[in-house]
Design an enzyme around this catalytic site. Structure first.
Site, short mmCIF file in Angstrom:
data_model
loop_
_atom_site.label_atom_id
_atom_site.label_comp_id
_atom_site.label_asym_id
_atom_site.label_seq_id
_atom_site.Cartn_x
_atom_site.Cartn_y
_atom_site.Cartn_z
N ASN A 1 12.11 -44.30 15.29
CA ASN A 1 11.41 -43.00 15.33
C ASN A 1 10.35 -43.29 14.26
OD1 ASN A 1 12.52 -43.24 12.64
ND2 ASN A 1 13.64 -41.76 12.51
N THR B 1 14.22 -36.36 12.02
CA THR B 1 14.47 -37.53 12.30
C THR B 1 14.74 -37.80 14.03
OG1 THR B 1 15.90 -37.58 10.25
CG2 THR B 1 16.13 -39.35 11.67
N LYS C 1 7.02 -48.04 11.53
CA LYS C 1 8.38 -48.85 12.07
C LYS C 1 7.88 -49.86 13.22
CE LYS C 1 11.66 -45.68 10.28
NZ LYS C 1 12.96 -44.82 10.83
N HIS D 1 9.19 -43.94 8.42
CA HIS D 1 10.03 -43.52 7.58
C HIS D 1 9.31 -43.04 6.20
CE1 HIS D 1 12.86 -44.06 4.17
NE2 HIS D 1 11.75 -44.17 3.34
N ARG E 1 6.71 -37.83 14.93
CA ARG E 1 8.15 -38.27 15.76
C ARG E 1 8.14 -37.31 17.09
NH1 ARG E 1 11.71 -38.39 10.38
NH2 ARG E 1 11.63 -40.59 10.02
N TYR F 1 18.07 -50.06 2.98
CA TYR F 1 18.87 -49.00 3.79
C TYR F 1 20.12 -48.91 2.95
CZ TYR F 1 15.30 -47.58 6.85
OH TYR F 1 14.06 -47.10 7.56
N GLU G 1 11.25 -46.30 -4.15
CA GLU G 1 11.11 -47.15 -2.88
C GLU G 1 9.62 -47.76 -3.05
OE1 GLU G 1 13.56 -44.32 0.38
OE2 GLU G 1 11.55 -44.28 0.35
P1 AMP Z 1 16.40 -41.95 6.38
O1 AMP Z 1 16.85 -42.71 5.37
O2 AMP Z 1 16.77 -40.56 6.43
O3 AMP Z 1 15.14 -42.56 7.04
O4 AMP Z 1 17.52 -42.61 7.56
C1 AMP Z 1 17.30 -43.72 8.07
C2 AMP Z 1 16.87 -43.98 9.41
O5 AMP Z 1 18.17 -44.38 10.16
C3 AMP Z 1 16.34 -42.95 10.22
O6 AMP Z 1 15.08 -42.62 10.03
C4 AMP Z 1 16.65 -43.58 11.67
O7 AMP Z 1 15.60 -44.65 12.02
C5 AMP Z 1 17.99 -44.33 11.49
N1 AMP Z 1 19.15 -43.10 12.03
C6 AMP Z 1 19.19 -42.13 11.35
N2 AMP Z 1 20.21 -41.29 11.91
C7 AMP Z 1 20.52 -42.11 13.00
C8 AMP Z 1 21.54 -41.88 14.07
N3 AMP Z 1 22.35 -40.91 14.12
N4 AMP Z 1 21.47 -42.85 14.82
C9 AMP Z 1 20.61 -43.88 14.82
N5 AMP Z 1 19.72 -44.13 13.93
C10 AMP Z 1 19.49 -43.13 13.09
#
Ligand code: AMP
Length: 140
Positions: A114, A93, A11, A117, A104, A51, A128
């Site tokens: 973070n 995460t 990222k 992905h 991470r 997303y 994806e």
């Molecule tokens: P994922 O699809 O699981 O990768 O989640 C999407 C991405 O959204 C995560 O990797 C983070 O970069 C972001 N994300 C997830 N939860 C949060 C949160 N509570 N606040 C801010 N960003 C988040």
């Protein structure tokens, strides 16, 4: 064990700090092979489409702004149980909850920024990977 492929994204927080090689060395040390890789800048439309499942979440807008804030490196990782293995290497995460030694824990700035992905299932990995790569661009 089954050989799998998963989609990884390094990222913008990590590319900004010049950490691509450091992240890649963790993948390779874990036995994951980088079989496709390219650096690009996501458009807003691409970030929103990627997303889409998170569209109703409160962090969606901020996440798309972050993901378009700088270059990303999209990759296909291949190896035994690659989906689960990559998630192990990445860690939780939220970096505050990530296990020691994970990407991470060591590199991420926040729950949003973070660093990496990784696909969460084999089905999503296939979708994806197809989002970013033609089959001819993946070379084992
Ligand atoms: P994922 O699809 O699981 O990768 O989640 C999407 C991405 O959204 C995560 O990797 C983070 O970069 C972001 N994300 C997830 N939860 C949060 C949160 N509570 N606040 C801010 N960003 C988040």
């Amino acid at each position: 064990m089954a050989t799998e492929r998963t989609l990884s994204i390094i990222k913008p927080d990590a590319t900004r700090r010049n950490l691509t090689g450091k992240v890649n060395s963790k993948f390779e040390a874990a036995g994951l092979r980088i079989v496709a890789q390219k650096r690009l800048r996501l458009t807003r439309a691409q970030a929103e489409a990627f997303y889409e499942v998170h569209r109703s979440r409160p962090f969606f807008d901020s996440l798309c702004t972050f993901m378009t804030s700088g270059p990303v490196v999209v990759q296909v990782l291949e190896g035994d149980n690659a989906v689960a293995k990559n998630r192990e290497v990445m860690g939780a995460t939220d970096p505050a909850k990530a296990a020691p030694g994970t990407v991470r824990k060591e590199l991420a700035e926040s729950i949003e920024a973070n660093s990496v992905h990784g696909s969460d299932s084999l089905d999503n990995a296939a979708k994806e990977i197809a989002f970013f790569f033609a089959e001819t661009e993946i070379v084992r």
